[in-house]
Design a protein around this motif. Structure first.
Motif, PDB file in Angstrom:
ATOM      1  N   ALA A  19       0.662  -1.065  -0.078  1.00 58.85           N
ATOM      2  CA  ALA A  19       0.188   0.015   0.451  1.00 58.85           C
ATOM      3  C   ALA A  19       1.073   1.367  -0.622  1.00 58.85           C
ATOM      4  O   ALA A  19       0.822   1.683  -0.759  1.00 58.85           O
ATOM      5  CB  ALA A  19      -0.811   0.370   1.213  1.00 58.85           C
ATOM      6  N   PRO A  20       2.258   1.556   1.297  1.00 53.09           N
ATOM      7  CA  PRO A  20       2.889   2.764   0.884  1.00 53.09           C
ATOM      8  C   PRO A  20       3.393   2.601  -0.308  1.00 53.09           C
ATOM      9  O   PRO A  20       3.218   3.614  -0.709  1.00 53.09           O
ATOM     10  CB  PRO A  20       4.038   2.194   1.726  1.00 53.09           C
ATOM     11  N   GLU A  21       4.420   1.951  -1.440  1.00 55.56           N
ATOM     12  CA  GLU A  21       4.077   1.650  -2.384  1.00 55.56           C
ATOM     13  C   GLU A  21       3.322   2.636  -3.515  1.00 55.56           C
ATOM     14  O   GLU A  21       3.621   3.238  -3.915  1.00 55.56           O
ATOM     15  CB  GLU A  21       5.329   0.176  -3.153  1.00 55.56           C
ATOM     16  N   ALA A  22       2.408   1.767  -3.912  1.00 55.03           N
ATOM     17  CA  ALA A  22       1.145   1.798  -4.027  1.00 55.03           C
ATOM     18  C   ALA A  22       0.818   3.726  -4.306  1.00 55.03           C
ATOM     19  O   ALA A  22       0.434   4.569  -5.518  1.00 55.03           O
ATOM     20  CB  ALA A  22      -0.240   1.346  -4.299  1.00 55.03           C
ATOM     21  N   ILE A  23       0.987   4.134  -2.767  1.00 58.52           N
ATOM     22  CA  ILE A  23       0.288   5.349  -2.490  1.00 58.52           C
ATOM     23  C   ILE A  23       1.543   6.897  -3.503  1.00 58.52           C
ATOM     24  O   ILE A  23       1.061   7.328  -3.798  1.00 58.52           O
ATOM     25  CB  ILE A  23       0.336   5.716  -1.457  1.00 58.52           C
ATOM     26  N   VAL A  24       2.483   5.800  -3.159  1.00 58.07           N
ATOM     27  CA  VAL A  24       3.607   6.723  -3.336  1.00 58.07           C
ATOM     28  C   VAL A  24       4.098   6.633  -5.289  1.00 58.07           C
ATOM     29  O   VAL A  24       3.767   7.804  -5.857  1.00 58.07           O
ATOM     30  CB  VAL A  24       5.826   6.357  -2.960  1.00 58.07           C
ATOM     31  N   ALA A  25       3.708   6.071  -6.014  1.00 62.81           N
ATOM     32  CA  ALA A  25       3.380   5.563  -7.717  1.00 62.81           C
ATOM     33  C   ALA A  25       2.268   6.886  -8.126  1.00 62.81           C
ATOM     34  O   ALA A  25       3.196   6.997  -9.083  1.00 62.81           O
ATOM     35  CB  ALA A  25       3.419   4.130  -7.405  1.00 62.81           C
ATOM     36  N   ARG A  26       1.687   6.329  -7.359  1.00 58.71           N
ATOM     37  CA  ARG A  26       0.247   7.263  -7.850  1.00 58.71           C
ATOM     38  C   ARG A  26       0.833   8.501  -7.637  1.00 58.71           C
ATOM     39  O   ARG A  26      -0.061   9.450  -8.031  1.00 58.71           O
ATOM     40  CB  ARG A  26      -0.923   6.438  -6.995  1.00 58.71           C
ATOM     41  N   HIS A  27       0.718   9.298  -6.340  1.00 57.30           N
ATOM     42  CA  HIS A  27       1.432  10.594  -6.052  1.00 57.30           C
ATOM     43  C   HIS A  27       2.205  10.575  -6.963  1.00 57.30           C
ATOM     44  O   HIS A  27       1.764  12.465  -7.572  1.00 57.30           O
ATOM     45  CB  HIS A  27       2.735  10.199  -5.054  1.00 57.30           C
ATOM     46  N   MET A  28       3.055  10.220  -7.639  1.00 60.59           N
ATOM     47  CA  MET A  28       3.833  11.056  -8.642  1.00 60.59           C
ATOM     48  C   MET A  28       3.323  10.300 -10.467  1.00 60.59           C
ATOM     49  O   MET A  28       4.039  10.855 -10.961  1.00 60.59           O
ATOM     50  CB  MET A  28       5.344   9.748  -8.826  1.00 60.59           C
ATOM     51  N   GLY A  29       2.339   9.942 -10.346  1.00 58.72           N
ATOM     52  CA  GLY A  29       1.662   9.330 -11.921  1.00 58.72           C
ATOM     53  C   GLY A  29       2.150   8.365 -12.211  1.00 58.72           C
ATOM     54  O   GLY A  29       2.100   7.935 -14.026  1.00 58.72           O
ATOM     55  N   MET A  30       2.449   7.904 -11.670  1.00 58.33           N
ATOM     56  CA  MET A  30       3.024   6.259 -12.188  1.00 58.33           C
ATOM     57  C   MET A  30       1.970   4.909 -12.438  1.00 58.33           C
ATOM     58  O   MET A  30       0.887   5.551 -11.518  1.00 58.33           O
ATOM     59  CB  MET A  30       3.998   5.419 -11.548  1.00 58.33           C
ATOM     60  N   GLU A  31       1.827   4.273 -13.128  1.00 58.93           N
ATOM     61  CA  GLU A  31      -0.238   2.777 -13.670  1.00 58.93           C
ATOM     62  C   GLU A  31       0.972   1.917 -12.100  1.00 58.93           C
ATOM     63  O   GLU A  31       1.583   1.684 -12.363  1.00 58.93           O
ATOM     64  CB  GLU A  31       0.216   2.801 -15.223  1.00 58.93           C
ATOM     65  N   VAL A  32      -0.367   1.553 -12.049  1.00 54.30           N
ATOM     66  CA  VAL A  32       0.090   0.624 -10.527  1.00 54.30           C
ATOM     67  C   VAL A  32      -0.796  -0.484 -10.943  1.00 54.30           C
ATOM     68  O   VAL A  32      -1.820  -0.856 -11.311  1.00 54.30           O
ATOM     69  CB  VAL A  32       0.067   0.593  -9.776  1.00 54.30           C
ATOM     70  N   LEU A  33      -0.090  -1.843 -10.915  1.00 54.32           N
ATOM     71  CA  LEU A  33      -0.136  -3.105 -10.719  1.00 54.32           C
ATOM     72  C   LEU A  33      -0.416  -4.276  -9.409  1.00 54.32           C
ATOM     73  O   LEU A  33       1.005  -3.724  -8.952  1.00 54.32           O
ATOM     74  CB  LEU A  33      -0.134  -3.674 -12.041  1.00 54.32           C
ATOM     75  N   GLY A  34      -1.448  -4.711  -9.203  1.00 52.82           N
ATOM     76  CA  GLY A  34      -0.265  -5.120  -7.962  1.00 52.82           C
ATOM     77  C   GLY A  34      -0.969  -6.429  -7.810  1.00 52.82           C
ATOM     78  O   GLY A  34      -2.001  -6.855  -8.503  1.00 52.82           O
ATOM     79  N   ILE A  35      -0.301  -7.723  -7.975  1.00 51.96           N
ATOM     80  CA  ILE A  35      -0.665  -8.460  -8.035  1.00 51.96           C
ATOM     81  C   ILE A  35       0.076  -9.682  -6.342  1.00 51.96           C
ATOM     82  O   ILE A  35       1.033  -9.869  -5.721  1.00 51.96           O
ATOM     83  CB  ILE A  35       0.652  -9.925  -8.943  1.00 51.96           C
ATOM     84  N   SER A  36      -1.142 -10.429  -5.693  1.00 50.68           N
ATOM     85  CA  SER A  36      -0.646 -10.773  -4.333  1.00 50.68           C
ATOM     86  C   SER A  36      -0.731 -12.162  -4.307  1.00 50.68           C
ATOM     87  O   SER A  36      -1.597 -13.196  -5.552  1.00 50.68           O
ATOM     88  CB  SER A  36      -1.913 -10.949  -3.385  1.00 50.68           C
ATOM     89  N   CYS A  37       0.642 -13.171  -4.027  1.00 49.00           N
ATOM     90  CA  CYS A  37       0.771 -14.445  -4.580  1.00 49.00           C
ATOM     91  C   CYS A  37      -0.048 -15.235  -2.662  1.00 49.00           C
ATOM     92  O   CYS A  37       0.838 -14.470  -1.250  1.00 49.00           O
ATOM     93  CB  CYS A  37       1.677 -14.778  -4.439  1.00 49.00           C
ATOM     94  N   ILE A  38      -0.841 -15.459  -2.299  1.00 44.98           N
ATOM     95  CA  ILE A  38      -1.436 -16.259  -1.117  1.00 44.98           C
ATOM     96  C   ILE A  38      -1.032 -17.285  -0.689  1.00 44.98           C
ATOM     97  O   ILE A  38      -0.978 -18.255  -1.345  1.00 44.98           O
ATOM     98  CB  ILE A  38      -3.354 -16.065  -1.216  1.00 44.98           C
ATOM     99  N   THR A  39      -0.093 -16.755  -0.028  1.00 45.26           N
ATOM    100  CA  THR A  39       0.191 -17.699   0.375  1.00 45.26           C
ATOM    101  C   THR A  39       0.521 -18.652   1.906  1.00 45.26           C
ATOM    102  O   THR A  39       0.580 -19.837   2.045  1.00 45.26           O
ATOM    103  CB  THR A  39       2.421 -17.487   0.679  1.00 45.26           C
ATOM    104  N   ASN A  40      -1.024 -18.223   2.171  1.00 40.32           N
ATOM    105  CA  ASN A  40      -1.882 -19.122   3.560  1.00 40.32           C
ATOM    106  C   ASN A  40      -3.002 -17.958   3.601  1.00 40.32           C
ATOM    107  O   ASN A  40      -2.935 -17.375   3.436  1.00 40.32           O
ATOM    108  CB  ASN A  40      -0.485 -18.548   4.821  1.00 40.32           C
ATOM    109  N   ALA A  41      -3.720 -19.362   4.714  1.00 40.35           N
ATOM    110  CA  ALA A  41      -4.882 -18.828   4.574  1.00 40.35           C
ATOM    111  C   ALA A  41      -4.750 -17.992   6.138  1.00 40.35           C
ATOM    112  O   ALA A  41      -3.663 -18.051   6.848  1.00 40.35           O
ATOM    113  CB  ALA A  41      -6.238 -19.754   5.131  1.00 40.35           C
ATOM    114  N   ALA A  42      -5.419 -16.809   6.356  1.00 37.21           N
ATOM    115  CA  ALA A  42      -4.956 -16.276   7.119  1.00 37.21           C
ATOM    116  C   ALA A  42      -5.639 -16.002   8.288  1.00 37.21           C
ATOM    117  O   ALA A  42      -6.000 -17.763   8.664  1.00 37.21           O
ATOM    118  CB  ALA A  42      -5.805 -14.658   7.038  1.00 37.21           C
ATOM    119  N   ALA A  43      -5.414 -15.724   9.897  1.00 38.92           N
ATOM    120  CA  ALA A  43      -5.328 -16.404  11.463  1.00 38.92           C
ATOM    121  C   ALA A  43      -6.878 -16.967  11.110  1.00 38.92           C
ATOM    122  O   ALA A  43      -7.733 -15.780  10.762  1.00 38.92           O
ATOM    123  CB  ALA A  43      -5.305 -15.523  11.906  1.00 38.92           C
ATOM    124  N   GLY A  44      -6.966 -17.540  11.718  1.00 39.47           N
ATOM    125  CA  GLY A  44      -8.432 -18.287  12.228  1.00 39.47           C
ATOM    126  C   GLY A  44      -9.309 -18.431  11.423  1.00 39.47           C
ATOM    127  O   GLY A  44      -9.889 -19.423  11.571  1.00 39.47           O
TER     128      GLY A  44
END
Ligand code: HPA
Length: 284
Positions: free
Chosen positions: A226-251
């Protein structure tokens, strides 16, 4: 309070000049004119081996660049070509949970932006919250919720980077998200879409926190991006984000969470992950 910022933050030179110096250094070492930068998350660094005519720069050789220290984060920048595009792969990032302030966490984004790279692909390992984000899934980030308790734009705004109050209605480029879908369809490798909630870490979440995040509309949780995406958009860059789901979240399941599971899943998924990235980059 952070335990470490960029090493020379007290030297009187500002973020803009530091980022510009790093960008000029990169330009002088063959990194100018890149079509895309790819930030590689935990265990996903192997993508950099797929670049042709590649060259490697250690972060420690780059002016003002903070060092990556987490296991699974190499701490090097690899430049090269892929499907006719010039690519800069950032193998290793720094995280706020290491004690870095947000300016340090996002320094690489500032430098890449000053270099004139028009777009960035941010990848990460994340815990799956929603049922479609099960272990091993790849999730295109449609939007994020920043619960890190900080924002990289806090402090005086440098108008040379961007606006004081930048719009965040479309952080993640619809164009790039559509390309990701097209490539995944062609490859017959399904991908998910969802909302990424960014937390500070380094402790994993409690089951109650995950239930709360689910209620808030989050599909996956992680400690970066999220911080990198905010800064990239602040500078006008196009952003793509991809998460690799490595585990089921807690619980989600009764088993405790381990960083080893994160690394192991990233290792298992990296073939599909690299193919997806290659396909996307080929279409930019
Ligand atoms: N929570 C936070 N960050 C993560 C997780 C998680 O479950 N998995 C990988 N990064």
């Amino acid at each position: 309070m952070s335990v470490s910022g960029i090493g020379d933050q007290g030297s009187g030179i500002g973020d803009f000049d530091r980022a510009t110096e790093a960008a000029e250094w990169l330009r002088g070492h063959g990194c100018g004119g890149a079509d895309v930068a790819v930030v590689l998350g935990s265990g996903l660094g192997d993508f950099a081996d797929h670049l042709g005519d590649s060259f490697t720069i250690q972060y420690s050789d780059l002016p003002h660049w903070p060092a990556a220290r987490v296991i699974g984060h190499a701490g090097k920048l690899v430049g090269g070509t892929l499907r006719g595009k010039q690519v800069l792969a950032l193998s290793g990032r720094v995280h706020a949970y290491e004690g870095h302030d947000m300016k340090t966490v996002t320094f690489a984004m500032r430098a890449i932006g000053r270099l004139g790279v028009p777009r960035v692909i941010l990848t990460n390992a994340a815990g799956g919250i929603s049922p479609n984000c099960s272990r091993g899934a790849l999730m295109v980030i449609d939007d994020h919720i920043n619960l890190m308790g900080d924002n990289p734009l806090v402090g005086p705004n440098d108008d040379r980077f961007g606006l004081r109050f930048p719009d965040m209605s479309l952080v993640y480029s619809p164009r790039l998200r559509a390309i990701a879908d097209e490539v995944a369809n062609e490859q017959g490798a399904p991908i998910q879409h969802g909302v990424y909630v960014a937390v500070l870490g380094p402790s994993y979440e409690t089951p109650a926190e995950i239930r709360a995040f689910r209620t808030l509309g989050a599909d996956a949780v992680g400690m970066s991006t999220a911080p990198e995406a905010i800064v990239a958009r602040h500078m006008g860059m196009e952003v793509l984000g991809i998460s690799c789901i490595t585990n089921a979240a807690a619980g989600v399941f009764p088993e405790p969470l381990h960083h080893e599971e994160v690394m192991e899943t990233a290792r298992q998924v990296k073939g599909q992950f690299i193919a997806l990235l290659e396909g996307i980059i080929g279409r930019l």
